[in-house]
Enzyme design. Structure first.
Site, mmCIF file in Angstrom:
data_model
loop_
_atom_site.group_PDB
_atom_site.id
_atom_site.type_symbol
_atom_site.label_atom_id
_atom_site.label_comp_id
_atom_site.label_asym_id
_atom_site.label_seq_id
_atom_site.Cartn_x
_atom_site.Cartn_y
_atom_site.Cartn_z
ATOM 1 N N GLY A 91 -11.570 2.453 5.158
ATOM 2 C CA GLY A 91 -10.682 1.624 4.365
ATOM 3 C C GLY A 91 -9.825 2.411 3.391
ATOM 4 O O GLY A 91 -9.964 3.633 3.237
ATOM 5 N N HIS A 92 -8.951 1.694 2.697
ATOM 6 C CA HIS A 92 -8.020 2.354 1.789
ATOM 7 C C HIS A 92 -8.738 2.915 0.566
ATOM 8 O O HIS A 92 -9.720 2.372 0.077
ATOM 9 C CB HIS A 92 -6.877 1.422 1.382
ATOM 10 C CG HIS A 92 -7.295 0.155 0.698
ATOM 11 N ND1 HIS A 92 -6.399 -0.834 0.382
ATOM 12 C CD2 HIS A 92 -8.495 -0.294 0.272
ATOM 13 C CE1 HIS A 92 -7.029 -1.826 -0.206
ATOM 14 N NE2 HIS A 92 -8.304 -1.514 -0.285
ATOM 15 N N ASN A 93 -8.241 4.043 0.091
ATOM 16 C CA ASN A 93 -8.740 4.752 -1.095
ATOM 17 C C ASN A 93 -10.119 5.379 -0.897
ATOM 18 O O ASN A 93 -10.713 5.858 -1.866
ATOM 19 C CB ASN A 93 -8.799 3.835 -2.323
ATOM 20 C CG ASN A 93 -7.479 3.191 -2.659
ATOM 21 O OD1 ASN A 93 -6.422 3.735 -2.358
ATOM 22 N ND2 ASN A 93 -7.533 2.023 -3.266
ATOM 23 N N GLN A 130 0.862 -1.185 0.000
ATOM 24 C CA GLN A 130 0.000 0.000 0.000
ATOM 25 C C GLN A 130 0.896 1.232 0.000
ATOM 26 O O GLN A 130 1.568 1.514 1.001
ATOM 27 C CB GLN A 130 -0.903 -0.011 1.220
ATOM 28 C CG GLN A 130 -1.656 -1.319 1.431
ATOM 29 C CD GLN A 130 -2.846 -1.484 0.537
ATOM 30 O OE1 GLN A 130 -3.844 -0.761 0.644
ATOM 31 N NE2 GLN A 130 -2.769 -2.435 -0.390
#
Length: 353
Positions: free
Chosen positions: A251-253, A210
């Site tokens: 969460g990511h993004n 990531q």
């Protein structure tokens, strides 16, 4: 001055080297010596970048990408546009993870503080008027603005920037993040850890590096023990004025707009986008890769599974417009009552006779 980023990139590599690392096959006629210097999303990729597609939802982005190469499954190889070389693999997401590991090997164990350095790294730039309580760790290249207070036991990772008049609570951890002014981060918050990204398979689950960041704009407040993952390729972003309660997971993004309200124990899955002034009720949550329009309100313990229009009120699992959900609940209640009545033989108390 442009931020230097949080991860060192290796390369460039030739296209054949990238294909080998990713376990992919070059398309016929490709130039194996073409230089590739980074991994980027389809919409951001240029001629020296490799990208990937593993979800047909993003076929429109594939059609217009400027990527020099793209990891694709055999079924989508003929959809790659002219000017982009197909790197064909049965598992594009696995290939993407392996390509990221090639270019960003340090992303698997990112640096927070330099080994052997004092608790406050001498390269940190700390303006006058910053209050730093006992037990704080501040990594190399950190920048902190005046009027900010870093409470006891907090960790501010390498190259993080924190604006003015902020509060970083006790034992909070801020890494891989750019934080604006007047931001309040309560005790135990975790910002910037890697997102939950794994390329799943029968042989096990391959960890996906990531390499994105977390961007927190001005006047945001983040409740105790909330976690906000950094992006995979893009950034996770929290818009100005947004208030996030305790024990939430971002969460990511994820992209959250301005002045949103995220109530306790919400879970917002990766790559979800919230417009401005969205309200997420307590214990609500979303699936990934959906959009919730500006001004939408999602009721407590509700779970959107698809895009929601702006301004609507939604409830239930899967979340539906409030009136529709209420009608369904009323109908179910009537059906249950009718079924109960049909089985009531009026014999209550007969065993006593």
């Amino acid at each position: 001055m442009e931020h230097p980023g949080f991860f060192e990139r290796t390369g460039p590599y030739t296209l054949s080297e990238v294909a080998k690392a990713a376990g992919a096959k070059l398309a016929d006629g490709a130039n194996p010596d073409a230089p590739i210097d980074d991994v980027r999303p389809l919409v951001e990729a240029a001629a020296t970048h490799v990208s990937f597609i593993d979800n047909k939802k993003y076929l429109p982005q594939l059609a217009t990408t400027n990527a020099g190469a793209c990891l694709v499954s055999p079924a989508l190889a003929d959809r790659v546009p002219a000017g982009t070389t197909a790197l064909v693999t049965p598992q594009p997401y696995h290939g993407f993870a392996l390509a990221l590991a090639l270019f960003y090997p340090s992303a698997m164990q990112p640096m927070v503080a330099a080994v052997g350095a004092p608790p406050i790294d001498p390269t940190a730039k700390i303006e006058a008027g910053v209050i730093i309580e006992p037990g704080v760790i501040i990594g190399p290249g950190v920048q902190i603005g005046s009027g900010t207070r870093i409470a006891a036991g907090a960790v501010v990772g390498a190259r993080v920037t924190i604006g003015r008049d902020c509060f970083i609570g006790p034992l909070a951890t801020v890494t891989h993040a750019l934080v604006g002014d007047r931001v309040i981060i309560h005790s135990g918050v975790r910002i910037g850890q890697d997102g939950f990204g794994f390329a799943m398979g029968r042989g096990g689950h391959l960890k996906v590096p990531q390499i994105g960041r977390v961007i927190i704009q001005d006047d945001v407040e983040i409740g105790a023990n909330t976690t906000i993952d950094r992006g995979a390729l893009k950034d996770t972003m929290i818009g100005e004025g947004t208030k996030i309660d305790n024990l939430c997971q971002i969460g990511h993004n994820v992209l959250i707009g301005r002045n949103c309200i995220i109530v306790a124990m919400c879970g917002i899955s990766g790559s979800t986008e919230l417009g401005d002034f969205v309200v997420m009720g307590g214990q609500s949550g979303t699936v990934g890769h959906i959009k919730i329009g500006s001004g939408a309100q999602v009721g407590g313990a509700s779970h959107p599974t698809h895009d929601l229009a702006a301004g609507g009120r939604y409830f239930g699992t899967p979340a539906k417009p409030l009136r529709e959900s209420a009608r369904e609940q009323a109908m179910i209640k009537r059906l249950v009552a009718r079924d109960k009545g049909s089985h009531d033989d009026g014999s209550s108390g007969s065993d006593a006779s």
